[in-house]
Design a protein around this motif. Structure first.
Motif, PDB file in Angstrom:
ATOM      1  N   VAL A  28       1.469   1.617   9.519  1.00 33.64           N
ATOM      2  CA  VAL A  28       0.253   1.495  10.675  1.00 33.64           C
ATOM      3  C   VAL A  28       0.618   0.113  11.309  1.00 33.64           C
ATOM      4  CG1 VAL A  28      -2.065   1.026  11.228  1.00 33.64           C
ATOM      5  CG2 VAL A  28      -1.313   2.856   9.450  1.00 33.64           C
ATOM      6  N   VAL A  29       1.168  -0.912  10.689  1.00 33.05           N
ATOM      7  CA  VAL A  29       1.453  -2.227  11.344  1.00 33.05           C
ATOM      8  C   VAL A  29       2.576  -2.711  10.437  1.00 33.05           C
ATOM      9  CG1 VAL A  29       0.648  -4.557  11.300  1.00 33.05           C
ATOM     10  CG2 VAL A  29      -1.018  -2.708  11.748  1.00 33.05           C
ATOM     11  N   ASP A  48       0.962  -1.348   0.028  1.00 38.30           N
ATOM     12  CA  ASP A  48       0.019  -0.138  -0.103  1.00 38.30           C
ATOM     13  C   ASP A  48       0.967   1.158  -0.064  1.00 38.30           C
ATOM     14  OD1 ASP A  48      -2.343  -1.315   0.114  1.00 38.30           O
ATOM     15  OD2 ASP A  48      -2.182  -1.771   2.306  1.00 38.30           O
ATOM     16  N   THR A  49       1.952   1.316   0.365  1.00 41.28           N
ATOM     17  CA  THR A  49       2.752   2.425   0.494  1.00 41.28           C
ATOM     18  C   THR A  49       4.342   2.269  -0.117  1.00 41.28           C
ATOM     19  OG1 THR A  49       3.526   1.521   2.713  1.00 41.28           O
ATOM     20  CG2 THR A  49       1.682   3.160   2.392  1.00 41.28           C
ATOM     21  N   GLN A  64      -4.773  -8.507   3.818  1.00 38.93           N
ATOM     22  CA  GLN A  64      -5.219  -7.813   4.948  1.00 38.93           C
ATOM     23  C   GLN A  64      -6.007  -6.567   4.614  1.00 38.93           C
ATOM     24  OE1 GLN A  64      -5.278  -9.548   7.943  1.00 38.93           O
ATOM     25  NE2 GLN A  64      -4.352 -10.949   6.551  1.00 38.93           N
ATOM     26  N   THR A  65      -7.162  -6.126   5.119  1.00 39.59           N
ATOM     27  CA  THR A  65      -7.758  -5.221   4.690  1.00 39.59           C
ATOM     28  C   THR A  65      -7.008  -3.957   5.172  1.00 39.59           C
ATOM     29  OG1 THR A  65      -9.249  -5.386   6.728  1.00 39.59           O
ATOM     30  CG2 THR A  65      -9.788  -6.371   4.324  1.00 39.59           C
ATOM     31  N   LEU A  66      -6.286  -3.798   6.379  1.00 39.23           N
ATOM     32  CA  LEU A  66      -5.626  -2.707   7.025  1.00 39.23           C
ATOM     33  C   LEU A  66      -5.075  -1.812   6.007  1.00 39.23           C
ATOM     34  CD1 LEU A  66      -5.698  -0.926   9.463  1.00 39.23           C
ATOM     35  CD2 LEU A  66      -3.671  -2.623  10.169  1.00 39.23           C
ATOM     36  N   GLU A  81       3.484  -2.612   6.340  1.00 38.26           N
ATOM     37  CA  GLU A  81       4.831  -2.828   6.175  1.00 38.26           C
ATOM     38  C   GLU A  81       5.044  -4.452   6.244  1.00 38.26           C
ATOM     39  OE1 GLU A  81       8.868  -0.606   7.091  1.00 38.26           O
ATOM     40  OE2 GLU A  81       7.565  -1.538   8.910  1.00 38.26           O
ATOM     41  N   ILE A  82       5.619  -4.939   5.056  1.00 34.98           N
ATOM     42  CA  ILE A  82       5.796  -6.418   5.226  1.00 34.98           C
ATOM     43  C   ILE A  82       7.392  -6.595   5.191  1.00 34.98           C
ATOM     44  CG2 ILE A  82       5.488  -8.715   4.297  1.00 34.98           C
ATOM     45  CD1 ILE A  82       2.986  -7.626   2.875  1.00 34.98           C
ATOM     46  N   LEU A  83       7.598  -6.986   6.155  1.00 33.03           N
ATOM     47  CA  LEU A  83       9.415  -7.147   6.248  1.00 33.03           C
ATOM     48  C   LEU A  83       9.805  -8.740   6.383  1.00 33.03           C
ATOM     49  CD1 LEU A  83       9.972  -4.885   9.204  1.00 33.03           C
ATOM     50  CD2 LEU A  83      10.603  -4.447   6.780  1.00 33.03           C
TER      51      LEU A  83
END
Length: 75
Positions: free
Chosen positions: A25-26, A14-15, A49-51, A55-57
């Motif tokens: 946010v998460v 998303d970013t 996820q809908t949020l 950030e996926i690390l």
């Protein structure tokens, strides 16, 4: 035997993590070692996820399989 190579990859659907105003946010942290059989499903689950602002690390702890190649293709 040398030390294991530790690498990480940021996958943020998303970013843009290179943007200075990026504030997730998460953060989802996925540790990985020789886990190519499970990693695509784990990444897809985090991306589904809908949020917004996730950030996926993914941290690769010296995998000897194609884990790192998979991450490079997913980035």
């Amino acid at each position: 035997a040398g030390a294991a190579l530790r690498r990480s990859m940021i996958l943020s659907p998303d970013t843009d993590p290179l943007n200075p105003s990026f504030a997730p946010v998460v953060s989802v942290v996925i540790p990985s070692r020789d886990s190519i059989g499970f990693l695509p499903e784990a990444i897809a689950s985090a991306q589904a996820q809908t949020l917004r602002g996730i950030e996926i690390l993914v941290v690769d702890d010296g995998s000897r399989d194609a884990t790192w190649a998979l991450l490079l293709g997913a980035a």
